[in-house]
Structures are given as structure tokens and as C-alpha cells.
Design a protein around this motif. Structure first.
Motif, mmCIF file in Angstrom:
data_model
loop_
_atom_site.group_PDB
_atom_site.id
_atom_site.type_symbol
_atom_site.label_atom_id
_atom_site.label_comp_id
_atom_site.label_asym_id
_atom_site.label_seq_id
_atom_site.Cartn_x
_atom_site.Cartn_y
_atom_site.Cartn_z
ATOM 1 N N LEU A 92 0.833 -1.185 0.000
ATOM 2 C CA LEU A 92 0.000 0.000 0.000
ATOM 3 C C LEU A 92 0.873 1.241 0.000
ATOM 4 O O LEU A 92 1.996 1.227 0.495
ATOM 5 C CB LEU A 92 -0.950 0.028 1.209
ATOM 6 C CG LEU A 92 -0.324 -0.053 2.599
ATOM 7 C CD1 LEU A 92 -1.110 0.773 3.590
ATOM 8 C CD2 LEU A 92 -0.314 -1.518 3.057
ATOM 9 N N GLN A 93 0.348 2.313 -0.577
ATOM 10 C CA GLN A 93 1.046 3.604 -0.550
ATOM 11 C C GLN A 93 0.106 4.655 0.002
ATOM 12 O O GLN A 93 0.222 5.010 1.163
ATOM 13 C CB GLN A 93 1.599 3.956 -1.936
ATOM 14 C CG GLN A 93 2.767 3.042 -2.320
ATOM 15 C CD GLN A 93 3.310 3.291 -3.701
ATOM 16 O OE1 GLN A 93 3.329 4.421 -4.203
ATOM 17 N NE2 GLN A 93 3.754 2.229 -4.360
ATOM 18 N N CYS A 94 -0.867 5.113 -0.765
ATOM 19 C CA CYS A 94 -1.795 6.091 -0.197
ATOM 20 C C CYS A 94 -2.822 5.408 0.705
ATOM 21 O O CYS A 94 -3.415 6.042 1.570
ATOM 22 C CB CYS A 94 -2.487 6.901 -1.276
ATOM 23 S SG CYS A 94 -3.930 6.131 -2.017
ATOM 24 N N CYS A 151 -6.255 0.426 -8.277
ATOM 25 C CA CYS A 151 -5.211 1.092 -7.494
ATOM 26 C C CYS A 151 -4.417 1.970 -8.446
ATOM 27 O O CYS A 151 -4.108 1.540 -9.560
ATOM 28 C CB CYS A 151 -4.298 0.055 -6.839
ATOM 29 S SG CYS A 151 -2.867 0.782 -6.008
ATOM 30 N N ARG A 152 -4.070 3.157 -7.999
ATOM 31 C CA ARG A 152 -3.299 4.047 -8.847
ATOM 32 C C ARG A 152 -1.882 4.264 -8.327
ATOM 33 O O ARG A 152 -1.098 4.964 -8.948
ATOM 34 C CB ARG A 152 -4.003 5.419 -8.952
ATOM 35 C CG ARG A 152 -5.147 5.440 -9.925
ATOM 36 C CD ARG A 152 -4.729 5.041 -11.300
ATOM 37 N NE ARG A 152 -5.129 6.014 -12.292
ATOM 38 C CZ ARG A 152 -4.785 5.973 -13.575
ATOM 39 N NH1 ARG A 152 -4.032 4.995 -14.016
ATOM 40 N NH2 ARG A 152 -5.185 6.913 -14.412
ATOM 41 N N CYS A 153 -1.582 3.705 -7.162
ATOM 42 C CA CYS A 153 -0.280 3.954 -6.549
ATOM 43 C C CYS A 153 0.732 2.833 -6.751
ATOM 44 O O CYS A 153 1.907 3.088 -6.918
ATOM 45 C CB CYS A 153 -0.425 4.141 -5.039
ATOM 46 S SG CYS A 153 -1.256 5.650 -4.541
ATOM 47 N N THR A 154 0.272 1.582 -6.648
ATOM 48 C CA THR A 154 1.218 0.477 -6.475
ATOM 49 C C THR A 154 1.552 -0.298 -7.730
ATOM 50 O O THR A 154 2.529 -1.046 -7.738
ATOM 51 C CB THR A 154 0.672 -0.561 -5.471
ATOM 52 O OG1 THR A 154 -0.450 -1.211 -6.073
ATOM 53 C CG2 THR A 154 0.284 0.073 -4.164
ATOM 54 N N GLY A 155 0.728 -0.213 -8.780
ATOM 55 C CA GLY A 155 0.964 -1.089 -9.923
ATOM 56 C C GLY A 155 0.684 -2.548 -9.595
ATOM 57 O O GLY A 155 1.035 -3.433 -10.369
ATOM 58 N N TYR A 156 0.074 -2.815 -8.446
ATOM 59 C CA TYR A 156 -0.469 -4.122 -8.038
ATOM 60 C C TYR A 156 0.555 -5.188 -7.677
ATOM 61 O O TYR A 156 0.210 -6.140 -6.979
ATOM 62 C CB TYR A 156 -1.386 -4.725 -9.126
ATOM 63 C CG TYR A 156 -2.510 -3.811 -9.538
ATOM 64 C CD1 TYR A 156 -2.448 -3.104 -10.737
ATOM 65 C CD2 TYR A 156 -3.629 -3.630 -8.728
ATOM 66 C CE1 TYR A 156 -3.476 -2.245 -11.120
ATOM 67 C CE2 TYR A 156 -4.661 -2.767 -9.103
ATOM 68 C CZ TYR A 156 -4.571 -2.079 -10.290
ATOM 69 O OH TYR A 156 -5.579 -1.228 -10.667
ATOM 70 N N ARG A 200 6.697 0.399 6.616
ATOM 71 C CA ARG A 200 6.297 1.782 6.787
ATOM 72 C C ARG A 200 5.492 2.001 8.053
ATOM 73 O O ARG A 200 4.627 1.196 8.409
ATOM 74 C CB ARG A 200 5.457 2.238 5.587
ATOM 75 C CG ARG A 200 6.191 2.200 4.285
ATOM 76 C CD ARG A 200 5.498 2.947 3.174
ATOM 77 N NE ARG A 200 4.062 3.075 3.316
ATOM 78 C CZ ARG A 200 3.336 3.905 2.592
ATOM 79 N NH1 ARG A 200 3.915 4.699 1.699
ATOM 80 N NH2 ARG A 200 2.027 3.960 2.747
ATOM 81 N N GLY A 252 0.843 9.531 -0.002
ATOM 82 C CA GLY A 252 1.048 8.086 -0.057
ATOM 83 C C GLY A 252 2.512 7.720 -0.198
ATOM 84 O O GLY A 252 2.852 6.543 -0.208
#
Lengths: 160, 815
Positions: A99-101, A136-141, B12, B512
Motif C-alpha cells: 500500500l502507498q496512499c 489502485c493508482r499507486c502500487t501497480g499491483y 512503513r 502516499g
């Protein structure tokens, strides 16, 4: 606008409320129960951020009326952990930087859980198919897939 | 604690709260007496707005207020791109010099208010707002608003906008060109005379954007007793927004505090500035109630900025041996309406970086930013440099084909060489460091280039169409445009409290990227404290040092530099106090294990907790000249600003140093095209990414993969389409194809670390190279596959229908 008595079990707890017929399940969970872990990312049922389990089956809670869940059981992301201890799927996501965002993450977790409940040992294609309804738009899955793989293998090892 | 954390893929700190479902995003905020706003938006692309009647909407039970453009109070001012206010004219530079004296970009401005007045200029433009006690009722109320429009002929393309007798979107301007800019260097005329060959091509990219999964959210609350306006905003830059709001709501003595909680992705679309950031807080002032607005996805597709759509008319002067002597590029960008996002800045970046990774010292770039009746153009990953990368990397393949030269060979021939760094580009940027030949050569190996060329030759004999794309893209970042209002520095306040715990207040925002984790890694390494005891606060314009927010990966470069240097200053104070109390010289102590100890005699030590107690409660024990407290405020200045010979404002030829760090990535893509269906299968994708020194390898890979998905989307799936009436045909995620887990493959990714010689950490900033690379690499690969058929692919995205049509057009003999 008609109102109905809703009796629903959410994360193991019983709730009763008078709701408008048009109240969406996601809004009932977020606004009336304060369970804001489930998110709204679109208005056409495509993004999957609102995914919860309804009687053990993954559903998009933005496209269900709360009253459709009358007499049924809902599991949200808040219901995964036990006394602050993370569910293995949550640990796996953490370990794999999945996860990122974080906005799509609760929906991803629920979809992952449902996928594994139907298919405990998926291959990569089956995993990707299982989360194809979660954008998902952050991780590229990639790390999400890795996390689900780890959990699948762990399940085999621990015979859950 | 003694093990260095920089360079480690630590888990994280931000993740547990998200995973447990208790992270707070802006839509999760509940305030006492909160109300809900809904926005009535134009369904016309271009029309005169005659009347807005809200009476029926206001009569609905639960609706407490309504507002249209005609009712805006006098203290509401036009929105400005620069937080300094609209008066500066050429607001993107924040300069005060008179227009005639500047050789920089000539940008026109229009004083848009937060609601339309007299005229609407795009589908989605905010026309009126209602406030209700229930969000469903607010949405109901929109159906009861009656507005009268007289439609006007819409302008829906750049060609139409600049044509003779085109309708004017802004009559005051006299034309539809919002921005003109020219930059040049060297002697282009002479270079073209010396050419063996002149290559020409028009490269076109489509309109697309980043669609973070969290749409925008704005909440306003006005506290009359303090004359304080609190704005919760899912934004990338809290301080800038606070100034933007303050300039647009001109009430005497008003303090605007912008609070940004968790943000569900930004990618540039949350840099703003947006009408709702003024409108919603304004509604809270007018109603004296907190007002919440949560953007729907359908609103987002028209109400949040678009990007990319550009046409490049390119010419190259080339020698037979492949040397590219000179480039010319005439760029037309479809900027939509002149709203205060940073689209104009983005396209200026494009024209500055078209020469890319190549040592082309003769260049002429001419830029036209054209206004159309579309959603405003704004920032999207790599902010204009992705567009430059797309153009040059596509064009290099065209040149290679004309010369019958291997595209990798052509690039190796023209790269800036390792010994030429720091390299002064033809447009005035100082490229910090890099080894482009090594990165490309390594990637050719990683991607099995020779093997795939063999396969390709065999395939063509067998009627199979395999293609290979090769690129090297640079992604100048850490936007610290000298002379611009918005950058050049990064502020950090680091505070050790009486218990020895550390809080770091940053000038940036997190969408993020995991700043808190990186900060903890840096501080833990510098001060030898426990990673778990370092907390980060950002996104609060009142609590945090003034800054311009997060974009352009600048946290990695200027942000980390500020954190490192601020930590070092705090360390100096801790050592000074420790040495004094331990009775030794300042050079006889060091930090270790959460305290200060005598070097070589660790039993003589003071823990940070002990030093903190003295600094706060027993100040008599401090050495002479040392202030109480353990707090350092430090603003780091980007080295680009002070480097000798670098221009901080455009010179007479438009040249200046726009960016200070230059990460890059080499890419190889192999595809197979099914000529019957136009479908493209990705067989191989290999990348070597160099972002300088790596802070957290897991984060770097994760961000690269996410960026890759954006680039892939641009190549095959994503497009914001308008019809001739200016109606957006793509209004939601049904029509806008965000790549899913089924579309984004695993790729081969290696890293190189060529440190940035100009910053304390050696970091360059990561993640955007991943977004720049795939689009031209994949387009090059598909075109390469179809070379035997004489197919030229004129635009992206390469949907199967587009590829199929191109194949059939070529088969029919027309091009």
C-alpha cells in the motif's frame, strides 16, 4: 421517503436503525456506524474501494442499499483484527509494502480475503482476476499480488 | 539502532492505521453541526449564463443555503495562480518585473471567480452551490436549480482554436492563445545547413490524467470568534492553498489554516488550485456552519485537471553517422480553460526538456498553450517532462528508421557522456550526474535485446509481428524553479520533547509516499535514536514551516536534505550540552544508542532523556550561550539557486535552470501485435532506473511500479475524449480505463545509483521516471512490430481499434 427498520450484524456486533430506503450500505457503515475504513472512490461501481463481505461474499457496498443487508452479516476492514492484533492478510500487506496512499487498501483486503476463502491456493492469474475489481493508482499491483501469495502459502502451511 | 536505516526497505510507519481501517482521510472528518454542499455544474461547453434560479432548491426541506455567481459578496476576489495575488500578471513566475522587460513566457490571465458569472466555458464549470443538512438532500437540490444558458459555438481542438474567425473563449484576449514561449540555444540555422539529412515528424499524444482513487474533498469551518477559517483539504500543498484562499476571500484579519490529513493519491491532480477550495470555505463563512464537499468520480472527471494532450511538430538536422546536430519543435498544447492550475508551467517544462538525454546543443522550441472549452490542464506525473520524453523518444525512433540505424545505437551515439556531467543543457539546466550508456546497455541485456531481435526476424518470416521499443528518459525533478514563488527551499522543524521523543514538522504533504517512514530513517541514522520514536507532522499550514508542498518528488531531494541538515544541527546542540555536562571537550563526544557518550568510553554517557530534562527543566545546567529547549528550525535552499553560472530567470533566449535533480531510466519493451484484432501482447519489459542514492528500496520499487501503470495506461488505455460539441464522452470509470491487476504486468527492474553531487544525501528523487518511460517505449515497440506493413501510429492510446485501423489504412495504400 420511506423509512425501514434495519437489523444488521457488523463485525460481530448487532445494530438496529431506522434508515431511508435509498441509504446506501456504504453510507450506513461510514456515517451511521462511524466505520470510515470503507471508502468511496467512484459512483459507477467500478473502483472497488467500498468492498465489504456480506454473509462472507464480497460486495461493493456503494451499490447495495443498506436495507438489502437487513438480517445479514457484514464484515468490514475494521473487523479483521482481533484486539489490535492484525489479521495475517494485514500483516502480509504490511510486509510486502502493498500500500502507498492506502485508499484502495481496505477494499483490496476484503477482496483478497474473499478470493482466498473460495480458492486457498490461487496462482498469479487467479489472484489478479480476484482483485481485478479493485483499482489502485499507486502500487501497480505487484506487491499486492505478492502479499496475497504469501498469505496463500501461509494458509497451506498452517492448514487454516 | 546502530544499523543504518537509509537504504533499507523498512516497513512503513504509515501502514498499520490504514490496514486497521483507522486512518483518517478528509471525507472521514465529522464536525459538529456539519452541513453538506453540492455543486451545480454547467452542461454546456460554451454558453452565456443568463440566470440562475435557486428558489425551488431552497424550498426543499433540509436545504439551508444557495449561492450563484451573481450573489458572490464583494470580498470574494478572482482566483489567482500565484499566492501573491492576481496583480502580478505573469503569475507563474511570481516575478514583479513589468511584462515588457521579460523574455520569459507570455501568459494571459483571466479573473475567474469561484462560481461562473455571465459565461460558462467548459462542461463541469461550477455555476451554483447548495448547502443542506444531509448529503443526499444536497444532491436532490441540484435537480431543482434552474439556469438559463444561451449556447455559443464551442472550441474543441487546438487547430480550431487558432484558426481564422474561431470563436473567442476569452473575448478580452483577442485570440485563443493563452501562452507563448520560445526557448533556443546554439545556432540552429547553421546546424540545419550542415545536415546530411533532415527528418520531420508530428508526434501527438492524447488527453489523460491520473485519477487518484480518493477524489477531492474540501471542508470549511469559519470560527467567527477567532476570525479563523479552517479548511480541511485533500491537497498536495497546504500552505499554498492557505494563501490562495486568503487571496480569494479578502476579509480583514482573516487567518486561513489548511489542514491536510491522509491523502488518497495526488499525482499532480491535487496541486490545485481549484474553485471548490474557495467556494466551500466561503459557504462556511456565509452559513456560519461547517460545510463539507466530497467530489464524486463523475465530478472529478470534469472538475479536476487533465493533462498530456500535445502536438509536437519536430525537425532534426542529422548526420549520416547518426549524430543529431539540431532540433526544432513547435508544440501546441490543449490547455482547456484558463483556471488557476499549473498547466501552463507544465507545458513550459516540456519545451525546456525536449532535447532529453542527448547532447544536442542547437535547439529551438516554440510553445503555444491554447485555450479550448475543456477542463483545465494541470499537473500530472512528471509534469511536462513526460510529454517531452514522449516526443523525443518517439522522434528518435523515427530518425533511426530514416537512417536504417538500430534505435539503441542511435541513442548511444547521441547520449550525454558520463564525463560531461555536470552538463549544461542547451536550455540552461545543469544536469547533475548520470551514466546513460551504462543504463541503456545494462537494460538491453536485462531485456534480452539481441535474442528478441532474432525472434523478431524469425517472426516476420512466419507472419508474426514482434516489435521492440528502446528508450532512455530523464525526469528532471525536485521543482525548485529559481525565482518562482513556489519553490527553491524546504523548511523543517525538528523538536525533541522533554521525554526524548522526536517530532519533525515538514513543509510538504504526503499523498502516499511515506514521508514519515523516510524521515524516521534519516533521523534515526543521524541521531542514533529508535526509529519508532520519530513522528512526522505535515500538511498543516499553521503547525508546519512554510512550504510549497509535495510534487515533483522534491521531498526526496530538498526535503531529505532539510531533514538531514536540521537533524545535524540538533545533534550539534545535544553534543554541546552532553560534552559540557560530562566535562569533556566538544570533539570528545559522539551520539550513540540514544544518547551522547564519550568516544572510546561508553560508560560515560547521558541519554537524550537526561539531556532533554536539562534543556527544559534544569536550564541552569546548560552551558553559557545555549538556549533552553531542543528545537531546530531550518530552511534548506536548493543548490540550483546559488550555483554560479546558472540562470534563475529566463535570459534573452528563454534559457534558465528549471530543475536541479535528474533521475533517469532506460527501458526495453517487446510486444507482439495481432494484426487481425489490433491487440497488443506485452512479452517483455525491462527497466534500469537511476534515482541517485536509494532511501528505501521497497518504496522505490513500489512507486516505480505504480508510475509504470500510469505510463502503461497512457500507452494503451486512458483517454479523455470530447465530442465536437465540447461534451466529455468519458465521464466515469466505466469509460475511463484505469489499468487493473490484469493489465499491469510484472516487469524486470534493476537500479543504478549515481549520486546527486549537490545534495547532502545524494538523492535524486524517484518514481516519476516510471511514468515517463512506458508510453514512448511501448508506442515505439508497436510501431516497430508493424514496420514491414508500413504502418505509422499517429496517436495514443493504442487501443486495438486504433492499431487495427492503422494497419488497414496502410494495407489500403493510404498513410
Amino acid at each position: 421517503m420511506s423509512r425501514h427498520l434495519l437489523k444488521i450484524r457488523v463485525n460481530g456486533q448487532e445494530h438496529e436503525a431506522k434508515v431511508e430506503s435509498r441509504l446506501l450500505l456504504v453510507d450506513f457503515l461510514r456515517e451511521q456506524l462511524g466505520l470510515t475504513g470503507t471508502h468511496v472512490g467512484c459512483d459507477t461501481t467500478h473502483c472497488g474501494a467500498c468492498t465489504v463481505l456480506l454473509d462472507g461474499v464480497s460486495v461493493k457496498s456503494c451499490t447495495l442499499l443498506a436495507i438489502q443487508a437487513d438480517g445479514r452479516e457484514v464484515l468490514t476492514v475494521e473487523g479483521l483484527s482481533r484486539e489490535g492484533k492484525m489479521h495475517p492478510i494485514q500483516e502480509a500487506f504490511w510486509n510486502h509494502h502493498a500500500l502507498q496512499c492506502g485508499f484502495c487498501t481496505p477494499g483490496m483486503l476484503m477482496s483478497a480475503l474473499f478470493l482466498l476463502s473460495e480458492n486457498p491456493l490461487p496462482n498469479e492469474d487467479e489472484i489478479r482476476r480476484g482483485i481485478a475489481g479493485n483499482l489502485c493508482r499507486c502500487t501497480g499491483y505487484q506487491f499486492i499480488v505478492d502479499a496475497i501469495f504469501e498469505l496463500a502459502k501461509g494458509q497451506r502451511v498452517s492448514e487454516r | 539502532m546502530s544499523e543504518r536505516l537509509i537504504g533499507k526497505g523498512v516497513r512503513r510507519k504509515e501502514d498499520p492505521d490504514v490496514l486497521l481501517g483507522r486512518a483518517t482521510y478528509t471525507a472521514d472528518v465529522k464536525l459538529s453541526r456539519m452541513t453538506y454542499a453540492a455543486i451545480y455544474r454547467s452542461v454546456y461547453a460554451h454558453a452565456r449564463l443568463r440566470k440562475v434560479d435557486m428558489s425551488r432548491a431552497l424550498a426543499l426541506p433540509g436545504v439551508i443555503f444557495g449561492l450563484s455567481g451573481a450573489d458572490l459578496p464583494a470580498f470574494v476576489k478572482p482566483m489567482s495562480l500565484s499566492p501573491y495575488g492576481a496583480s502580478s500578471g505573469h503569475v507563474i513566475w511570481g516575478e514583479r518585473a513589468p511584462r515588457e522587460k521579460r523574455s520569459g513566457p507570455q501568459t494571459k490571465y483571466f479573473p475567474h471567480l469561484c462560481l461562473a458569472r455571465d459565461k460558462v466555458r467548459f462542461v463541469g464549470e461550477p455555476v451554483a452551490a447548495v448547502v443542506a443538512t444531509d448529503p443526499y438532500v444536497a444532491e436532490d437540490a441540484l435537480d431543482f436549480i434552474e439556469a438559463e444558458f444561451d449556447s455559443l459555438p464551442p472550441v474543441t481542438s487546438v487547430e480550431q482554436a487558432v484558426s481564422h474567425n474561431a470563436p473567442l473563449i476569452y473575448e478580452e484576449w483577442g485570440d485563443n492563445v493563452q501562452l507563448r514561449f520560445k526557448v533556443s540555444g546554439g545556432d540552429v540555422e547553421r546546424a540545419f545547413e550542415q545536415a546530411d539529412l533532415i527528418v520531420k515528424e508530428t508526434i501527438i499524444s492524447s488527453r489523460y490524467t491520473g485519477t487518484p482513487i480518493e477524489p477531492r474533498v474540501v471542508i470549511g469551518r469559519y470560527k467567527e470568534e477567532d476570525n479563523l477559517l479552517e479548511v480541511w483539504d485533500s491537497t498536495q500543498r497546504s500552505h499554498s492553498v492557505s494563501m490562495f484562499v486568503r487571496n480569494s476571500i479578502d476579509l480583514p484579519g482573516l487567518l486561513v489554516r489548511v489542514i491536510t490529513l491522509r491523502v488518497g493519491g495526488g499525482f499532480g491532480q491535487k496541486r490545485g488550485f481549484y474553485s471548490e477550495e474557495v467556494l466551500i470555505p466561503l459557504l462556511s463563512i456565509l452559513t456560519r456552519r461547517p460545510v463539507k464537499w466530497v467530489e464524486t468520480r463523475s465530478e472529478h472527471m470534469v472538475g479536476t485537471s487533465h493533462a498530456r494532450q500535445q502536438t509536437h511538430k519536430m525537425e532534426a538536422a542529422v548526420k549520416k553517422d547518426g549524430t543529431v546536430l539540431a532540433l526544432r519543435d513547435r508544440i501546441m498544447a490543449d490547455l482547456g480553460v484558463a483556471y488557476p492550475t499549473s498547466g501552463t508551467m507544465s507545458v513550459i517544462n516540456t519545451v525546456m526538456y525536449v532535447p532529453g538525454a542527448y547532447r544536442i546543443q542547437n535547439y529551438e522550441g516554440e510553445l503555444f498553450g491554447v485555450t479550448t472549452n475543456k477542463t483545465v490542464y494541470g499537473s500530472h506525473r512528471a509534469f511536462g517532462k513526460a510529454d517531452a520524453g514522449y516526443a523525443i523518444e518517439r522522434f528518435m525512433d523515427v530518425i533511426a528508421a530514416e537512417l536504417a540505424m538500430d534505435p539503441a545505437e542511435l541513442r548511444l551515439k547521441n547520449f550525454i557522456q558520463p564525463h560531461e556531467f555536470p552538463y549544461l543543457s542547451v536550455t540552461g539546466s545543469r544536469y547533475d550526474s548520470g551514466n546513460y550508456p551504462k543504463a541503456l546497455t545494462h537494460t538491453l541485456g536485462l531485456g534480452n535485446y539481441e535474442m528478441w531481435r532474432e525472434e523478431q526476424r524469425r517472426g516476420w518470416r512466419e507472419g508474426r509481428y514482434l516489435g521492440i521499443g528502446v528508450t532512455l528518459v530523464i525526469e528532471p525533478n525536485s521543482a525548485s524553479k529559481p525565482g518562482a514563488y513556489n519553490a527553491g527551499h524546504y523548511g523543517v522543524r525538528i523538536q525533541m520533547d522533554p521525554t526524548g521523543s522526536i517530532t519533525v514538522f515538514l513543509a510538504g504533504n504526503d499523498e502516499g509516499q511515506g514521508h514519515g517512514t523516510v524521515v524516521a530513517q534519516l533521523v534515526a541514522d543521524e541521531l542514533e535514536v529508535d526509529f519508532a520514536r520519530v513522528r512526522t507532522v505535515e500538511g498543516d499550514s499553521l503547525l508546519c514551516p512554510f512550504g510549497s508542498g509535495s510534487y515533483s518528488a522534491r521531498f526526496s531531494v530538498v526535503g531529505t536534505s532539510a531533514v538531514i541538515l536540521a537533524s545535524q544541527r540538533l545533534k550539534e546542540k545535544l553534543l554541546r550540552i552532553g560534552a559540557y555536562v560530562l566535562g569533556v571537550g566538544a570533539d570528545e563526544v559522539r551520539v550513540a544508542r540514544g544518547g551522547v557518550e564519550v568516544t572510546g568510553d561508553p560508560s560515560r554517557r547521558l541519554s537524550y532523556e537526561m539531556i532533554a530534562e536539562m534543556a527544559y527543566f534544569e536550564v541552569r545546567r546548560l552551558p553559557e550561550g545555549v538556549e533552553p529547549g531542543l528545537e531546530v528550525l531550518y530552511y534548506y535552499i536548493d543548490p540550483n539557486l546559488r550555483a554560479p553560472g546558472l540562470k534563475t530567470v529566463p535570459d534573452e533566449r528563454g534559457r534558465f535552470a528549471a530543475y536541479s535533480a535528474f533521475p533517469y531510466a532506460a527501458n526495453v519493451a517487446v510486444v507482439e501485435v495481432d494484426v487481425e484484432t489490433g491487440r497488443v501482447k506485452l512479452l517483455e519489459y525491462a527497466s534500469t532506473d537511476d534515482c541517485g542514492r536509494i532511501i528505501n528500496p521497497k518504496e522505490v520499487v513500489g512507486q516505480y511500479m505504480g508510475a509504470f501503470a500510469h505510463g502503461l495506461g497512457g500507452a494503451f488505455y486512458e483517454e479523455l475524449v470530447y465530442d465536437e460539441a465540447g461534451q466529455p464522452l468519458v465521464q466515469n470509470f466505466k469509460d475511463y480505463l484505469v489499468p487493473t491487476a490484469l493489465e499491469v504486468p510484472r516487469i524486470k527492474l534493476d537500479h543504478m545509483e549515481t549520486p546527486n553531487p549537490f545534495t547532502p544525501g545524494g538523492f535524486k528523487g524517484a518514481s516519476e521516471t516510471g511514468a515517463v518511460g512506458p508510453t514512448p517505449t511501448l508506442a515505439n515497440a508497436v510501431e516497430d512490430a508493424l514496420r514491414p506493413l508500413g504502418v505509422a501510429l499517429k496517436k495514443i492510446p493504442l487501443a486495438p481499434s486504433v492499431v487495427w485501423e492503422a494497419i488497414h489504412k496502410a494495407k489500403e495504400g493510404s498513410r
